[in-house]
Write a protein that holds these residues in place. Structure first.
Motif, PDB file in Angstrom:
ATOM      1  N   HIS A 219       0.860  -1.181   0.000  1.00  0.00           N
ATOM      2  CA  HIS A 219       0.000   0.000   0.000  1.00  0.00           C
ATOM      3  C   HIS A 219       0.895   1.228   0.000  1.00  0.00           C
ATOM      4  N   TYR A 222       2.168   6.849   3.794  1.00  0.00           N
ATOM      5  CA  TYR A 222       1.451   8.043   4.241  1.00  0.00           C
ATOM      6  C   TYR A 222      -0.032   7.994   3.876  1.00  0.00           C
ATOM      7  N   THR A 223      -0.557   6.764   3.767  1.00  0.00           N
ATOM      8  CA  THR A 223      -1.996   6.550   3.626  1.00  0.00           C
ATOM      9  C   THR A 223      -2.415   5.537   4.678  1.00  0.00           C
ATOM     10  N   GLU A 224      -3.707   5.416   4.902  1.00  0.00           N
ATOM     11  CA  GLU A 224      -4.235   4.441   5.852  1.00  0.00           C
ATOM     12  C   GLU A 224      -4.835   3.252   5.111  1.00  0.00           C
ATOM     13  N   TRP A 239      -1.952   3.750   9.739  1.00  0.00           N
ATOM     14  CA  TRP A 239      -1.073   4.579   8.934  1.00  0.00           C
ATOM     15  C   TRP A 239       0.114   3.760   8.451  1.00  0.00           C
TER      16      TRP A 239
END
Length: 401
Positions: A219, A222-224, A239
């Motif tokens: 993934h 800096y994204t969830e 996170w």
């Protein structure tokens, strides 16, 4: 999480180590570690999950107890069985709603505890029966409990009826209350009457302060994303940060007075029942001349003996982002156990460790504390919960929080 279930029943005791140096000397083994504390944050007493897969619960409530200690200096013993009662009902509802295409089990995640605190509240330990007492035991023993619950949920979830009535929830709640005790609607604590929700509010914590952190490459950073393990059944987002930043947050948190609710893999050769965890480099060990081929032929017990004998001379691997991803994808990095990181120490060689509170009672060489090397923690972290205020400002900026 698929949790480690411990059989021993131990007395609860204070786990905070007051001395600055832990003298664990062994006259027979000159390689036995001697730890010097670098930073130690206050925690509440060591608990014992006993024969229950509830480390996710014990470790996370212990985390929030430490958060309260940091903020108000008040000591609480929050009730794990309240959380179990509420959480298992919610998990059963989801399993039925999914017609059985969801796992119903003893495990859970740190977020499950946060969800219960936010939505149902909490009570102190004294407001419900002590673990095990509802069925004549002295500590948790979920063997009979879950042998009743699992087939019950499975029967409802796979019912051949075109429609089902809500009556099953009443019956299921009866099982929960019979084994865990009924959650109180009101109770008195220190002379004041509370509901579970008002008691949770009185603890003085902002439930919006808490985030979970992980590090994988499937993934974007800096994204969830919801970590893809079965016991993350509520599907909260974690996170996703680069490995070095995931590690830096833990150091920054501990050094600034915070603890960390850690979840990860303890089914490794380097994790011992004596209270030590090292990221063993099986290719480069000086363990009586054993090479990797010989190492792999040893039984688990023999490996533990070799590790203990080698002590601080054990060579470790250096964690890498690529290795973390590989082990996650091939099932080597598993979702085993939840614990509480509360301090940092070093051994006589200068190797640094996290001081980690376990929920197996006063077991191991350090009375319920595990010394887990920083390499081990970084390599074997599935995810962890932390107060967002403990995250370095430059990382928070990248996260946008």
């Amino acid at each position: 999480m698929k949790k480690v279930i411990i059989m021993a029943s131990m007395m609860l005791a204070t786990a905070s180590l007051m001395a600055q140096t832990t003298e664990k000397k062994d006259s027979v083994n000159p390689n036995a570690p001697v730890f010097t504390v670098i930073k130690e944050n206050p925690i509440t007493s060591i608990k014992n999950q006993a024969r229950s897969g509830t480390c996710w619960n014990y470790s996370t409530l212990s985390y929030f107890e430490a958060e309260i200690l940091k903020k108000s200096k008040k000591t609480y013993d929050l009730c794990e069985m309240f959380v179990c009662n509420k959480n298992y009902m919610d998990r059963a509802v989801l399993t039925v709603r999914m017609h059985g295409d969801a796992q119903f089990s003893q495990g859970g995640s740190a977020y499950d505890v946060l969800y219960v605190l936010k939505n149902y509240g909490i009570c102190p330990e004294e407001a419900m029966p002590l673990p095990g007492t509802m069925y004549g035991d002295t500590l948790n023993n979920f063997n009979e409990f879950f042998s009743v619950m699992e087939p019950f949920v499975d029967a409802v979830a796979h019912s051949k009826a075109k429609t089902i009535s809500p009556t099953w929830k009443t019956a299921f709640q009866g099982i929960l209350d019979a084994y865990l005790g009924k959650c109180p609607e009101t109770f008195k604590y220190e002379g004041k009457e509370y509901t579970p929700k008002s008691f949770a509010q009185s603890l003085g914590l902002d439930w919006n302060d808490y985030v979970t952190v992980t590090s994988y490459t499937h993934h974007p950073f800096y994204t969830e994303f919801p970590v893809e393990v079965q016991d993350n059944w509520r599907q909260p987002g974690s996170w996703n940060l680069p490995m070095d930043e995931m590690a830096r947050i833990i150091d920054n948190a501990v050094m600034n007075g915070y603890t960390v609710a850690w979840g990860g893999d303890v089914s490794e050769d380097g994790f011992t029942r004596d209270g030590l965890a090292l990221l063993i480099d099986t290719k480069n060990q000086a363990l009586d001349g054993s090479d990797m081929a010989r190492w792999l032929k040893l039984t688990p017990a023999q490996k533990k003996d070799k590790i203990k004998e080698a002590g601080v001379t054990v060579k470790e691997m250096t964690p890498s982002q690529e290795q973390r991803q590989k082990e996650y994808d091939n099932w080597t990095l598993t979702d085993d156990h939840g614990m509480l990181i509360y301090g940092i120490a070093k051994d006589q060689t200068g190797r640094e460790y996290y001081m980690v509170k376990n929920s197996w009672g006063k077991t191991g060489d350090y009375q319920g504390t595990w010394y887990m090397s920083k390499n081990f923690i970084v390599a074997k972290t599935m995810d962890y919960m932390v107060n967002k205020n403990a995250i370095p400002k430059d990382i928070r900026k990248k996260m946008g929080i």
